[in-house]
Structures are given as structure tokens and as C-alpha cells.
Design a protein around this motif. Structure first.
Motif, short mmCIF file in Angstrom:
data_model
loop_
_atom_site.label_atom_id
_atom_site.label_comp_id
_atom_site.label_asym_id
_atom_site.label_seq_id
_atom_site.Cartn_x
_atom_site.Cartn_y
_atom_site.Cartn_z
N CYS A 226 -5.38 -0.39 10.09
CA CYS A 226 -6.09 -0.74 8.86
C CYS A 226 -6.03 0.41 7.85
N THR A 227 -6.08 1.65 8.34
CA THR A 227 -5.93 2.79 7.44
C THR A 227 -4.55 2.79 6.81
N LEU A 228 -3.54 2.49 7.61
CA LEU A 228 -2.18 2.41 7.07
C LEU A 228 -2.10 1.38 5.96
N SER A 229 -2.74 0.22 6.15
CA SER A 229 -2.73 -0.83 5.13
C SER A 229 -3.41 -0.36 3.85
N CYS A 230 -4.58 0.27 4.00
CA CYS A 230 -5.32 0.73 2.82
C CYS A 230 -4.56 1.82 2.06
N LEU A 231 -3.97 2.76 2.79
CA LEU A 231 -3.27 3.84 2.13
C LEU A 231 -1.97 3.36 1.50
N ALA A 232 -1.34 2.36 2.11
CA ALA A 232 -0.15 1.77 1.50
C ALA A 232 -0.52 1.11 0.17
N ALA A 233 -1.65 0.41 0.15
CA ALA A 233 -2.12 -0.20 -1.09
C ALA A 233 -2.46 0.85 -2.13
#
Length: 448
Positions: free
Chosen positions: A140-147
Motif C-alpha cells: 500500500c505504501t508503494l501504491s501511495c508513493l507511486a501516486a
């Protein structure tokens, strides 16, 4: 044995295991660990009967489990599965849904949309936020940081989706000196490079020091945390986030367990956290759902949906379809146990559970301090950071508890010296369990 008989057998075995939790060792003994070698067999040429497969799994596997679903597991903030959440998980297995979109599972899409709204309500975060139910805080952190990176680049006129990173404007990342390893992992996977990360100094409590915050600008991602993994401390969001927003930076908060303090009488610890742009939290920690259930929460719902979009000509979905908010395309409906947990607890139940765990943590800390142990943190939440009067005794006490089978917690290092960390997060844990842990540690210390 037919399918229904086999499932009944599995249910019976699962029920017996659950009934045995209070009597089980928290960590398996040596005999159980050695027995696991039986699983190291070559792939069979001919398959075994399903009932034999299940029996082996239970007879050899069950004794080899760590009873993190019990009342005296104090490691890694792993909450025991609430009855409603565990039961929902079992029914989900029977449904066997691919919860990517409404077309694949109307019930999953409906319940996860409701659960997302309840999460935002319980945590008092911006109601327009998107909530993606993913596997872990890492994912989920990866998703947020990608966004976040995609948005910052778009502000500079850079089309990340088509042009990638080659020649792109630089995005700077600032994190705490005590940043959790999962955030580092997500940043590494996204290609930021560890030597390019800027580390913000912390004070003696482990909080980012607002007066020494590195320079920020409108191409910066600032990562803060709610619930430092050792001390349970919260960064001073009400001082840090306004600085970041004034500079135009994106603020992400790693709040794997600490965000749930916001749903309790300890909400003051999170003051100002609602001003961030994205948050991650785990339901399988303090909400006590089964494992493999976390959340990516993003204030700009379009930003997360655009970054994670996976629409195809053969399967498109609504902007808030979970396949368009998470890394997974084919996925289980992780939000359903969240829905079950929140519906069974209600707002008052969530607050009561979090408050109870914080009170138990203080009770353990007080008992250990009276017994001569050093408490290294302020115990503001559910974490107790402990050291004995010598490093050797610290290690020996922790190893003795682990070997006893009566409780379990893990080792850590604080300010360069051994310590151990006790986490209270199971709905099953009571005052008697807390007192038993203190008594166990006190007895070990007195014998050495």
C-alpha cells in the motif's frame, strides 16, 4: 470423501485448534519444529487423497504454529482475528470471489465500498479519499508513493505514464531517521535509490524534529510516521505538515498500527495528521482482522485511481474498483473482514479495544519498572521498549521467555544497545495475561 465432508472435517479441525489456543505454547517446542521436516518430501507422482492431505496439515502443521492468535503473543503488533472477521473470512473462502470489480463480484464491490467509507469515518480522514484494500503496508505504501510521484511530475508537465523516468525532473524524498523498513523497501522498488533519500533528524523520543526538518519544495515527498516501531511515538504532524504544504510537498504517513489511535481517546497523538495527502495502515494489526489486509488511503482519489488503473478492453471497472486502487488485478476481497470487524465492533468497540491495549501496555510497563527493568519509551501507545540492567540480562530474559512457550516478544536495538519490544494488540489479551508476563519476566530476572 466428498467435498462437503472434507470441508466439514476442515471446519472441525479449525474449531478444535481455536478451542486449544489458551493451552498452546505461544512458540512451538523443538519436537514440533523437528516434525516439520516431514513436509520436505518430493512432489508425489500420484496425488494423495484430500482427507490425507488435510490430516497431515493439521497433525504436523498445527503444532508448528506460532499462536499469534492468542492472548500472550506480544510481538510485531499482530492482532488476533476478531470472531466476526475470522468468520467472514471463512465464508469468503466458500464464495471464492475474484474481487477486482463489480462485474466479477457485486457483493465484494459493495461491501468494500461500504468498508472504505466506514474506515474514513472511524479514522476521521477526508471523506473524499480513496481506500484501496491491499496485501500489506509495504504494497500500500508503494501504491501511495507511486501516486505521489506521478502527481508531482505532472505538476511539472511530465507525462510519467508515457515517458517514464528517463530524463524526468528529480523527485526528492525525505524520511525519518527511524523510517520503517517497509517504506525503504517501497522506495527502493520505485527506483529512488537509498543514497538519494534525505533522512530527517529525530529527537530522543524518536519523533522527527520539526526545527531540523530538511528543506522541502514542490518536488518533495515527505514520509512521516504514526507509531514508531519501537517507541510507538508519533511525529508532530501539526508542526511538520503545515511546513510541507507551504512548500508544495506531498505528505505520506506510514501508520501501520498508529492510525487506529485516532479512533480512540488517544486521538490527540494524531493531531494534524488529517492534513496529509496519503496514509497507509494495516487492518491485520490493530483492527484485528485476519492477516493479509492493509489499506492505501489517498486524499486525491483520482490520483490513486490514475496511478493504479488496470482497465482492459475485456474488463473495465469504475474508478473506485479495487483493481484500480491497488497493485493486484486478481485479488481477494480483503475489505470484507474489515467490514465485518467494524460492523461487529462499532465506533465504541474500536475505541474500547484500542484504549484497553494502551492501558494494558502501561500496566506491563509499570510492573516491569517496579521489578527493576528499564522502560526506554514514554509508553504513549501500545508499545513498551524494555532493557534489563545489563545487555546480557536483556538478551537472556528475552530468550528465556521465548523458550518458555508461555509468551513471546521479539528483540530490537535501541540507541546501539540490545532491548526488547512488547506490543499489545490482541483482543484476547486481558489484565491477567499482562500480569502473567510481568511475573514471568520478574522471575527470570531474579533467577539470574
Amino acid at each position: 470423501m466428498n467435498e462437503l465432508t472434507l470441508l466439514t472435517d476442515a471446519d472441525d479441525r479449525a474449531r478444535r485448534y481455536t478451542e486449544s489456543i489458551p493451552a498452546r505454547r505461544v512458540f512451538p517446542d523443538q519436537a514440533a519444529l523437528q516434525a516439520l521436516a516431514a513436509f520436505n518430501e518430493p512432489l508425489p507422482a500420484r496425488g494423495h487423497a484430500p482427507e490425507d492431505v488435510l490430516q497431515m496439515l493439521d497433525d504436523i502443521g498445527s503444532p508448528g504454529t506460532v499462536v499469534s492468535n492468542g492472548p500472550r503473543y506480544f510481538g510485531f503488533v499482530i492482532g488476533a482475528a476478531l470472531p466476526a472477521a475470522a468468520a467472514a473470512e471463512r465464508l469468503m473462502l466458500a464464495w471464492d470471489q475474484c474481487a477486482s470489480s463489480f462485474d466479477n463480484s457485486p457483493v465484494a464491490a459493495t461491501l468494500e465500498r461500504v468498508a472504505a467509507g466506514w474506515v474514513l469515518d472511524a479514522l476521521d480522514l477526508p471523506r473524499e479519499s480513496a481506500v484501496g484494500f491491499g496485501t500489506s503496508a509495504t504494497a500500500c505504501t508503494l501504491s501511495c508513493l507511486a501516486a505521489a510521484r506521478r502527481v508531482l511530475l505532472a505538476r511539472q508537465g511530465w507525462d510519467f505514464d508515457n515517458d517514464g523516468l528517463t530524463g524526468a525532473p528529480e523527485v526528492k524524498v525525505v524520511v525519518s531517521e527511524l523510517v520503517h523498513i517497509t517504506v525503504k523497501k517501497a522506495l527502493r522498488l520505485l527506483g529512488f535509490g537509498m543514497k538519494n533519500i534525505v533522512f530527517a533528524p529525530v529527537n530522543h523520543h524518536g519523533q522527527v524534529d520539526a526545527e531540523r526538518l530538511p528543506a522541502l519544495d514542490d518536488m518533495t515527498i515527505l514520509c512521516l510516521q504514526a507509531g514508531e516501531v519501537n517507541t510507538g511515538e508519533f511525529d508532530p504532524f501539526d508542526m511538520l505538515i503545515p511546513q510541507a504544504k507551504a512548500a508544495g510537498a506531498w505528505v505520506h504517513v506510514d501508520a501501520a498500527f498508529g492510525l487506529w489511535a485516532r479512533a480512540s481517546s488517544h486521538a490527540g497523538l494524531t493531531k494534524g495528521i488529517e492534513g496529509a495527502d496519503s496514509w497507509t495502515t494495516d487492518a491485520h494489526k490493530w483492527l484485528n482482522t485476519p492477516y493479509d489486509c492493509a489499506m492505501a488511503i489517498c486524499r486525491d482519489s483520482e490520483a490513486l485511481a490514475a496511478a493504479m488503473n488496470s482497465d482492459a478492453v475485456y474488463l473495465s471497472g469504475a474508478r473506485d474498483a479495487q483493481k484500480n486502487l491497488t497493485l493486484e488485478f486478481s485479488r481477494r476481497a480483503r475489505g470484507i473482514p474489515v467490514w465485518a470487524a467494524l460492523r461487529s465492533l462499532g465506533r465504541e468497540g474500536v475505541a474500547s479495544m484500542v484504549n484497553k491495549h494502551c492501558a494494558l501496555a502501561r500496566r506491563i510497563a509499570q510492573g516491569l519498572e517496579q521489578a527493576g527493568f528499564e522502560i526506554l519509551n514514554r509508553v504513549t501507545l501500545n508499545q513498551i521498549l524494555v532493557r534489563a540492567h545489563t545487555d546480557e540480562l536483556t538478551v537472556a530474559a528475552r530468550e528465556a521467555v521465548q523458550a518458555s512457550g508461555e509468551a513471546w516478544f521479539g528483540a530490537t536495538v535501541w540507541e546501539g544497545r540490545p532491548a526488547f519490544r512488547i506490543s499489545v494488540s490482541s483482543w484476547r489479551t486481558t489484565e491477567s495475561d499482562a500480569d502473567a508476563l510481568v511475573e514471568l519476566l520478574t522471575g527470570i530476572a531474579e533467577r539470574r
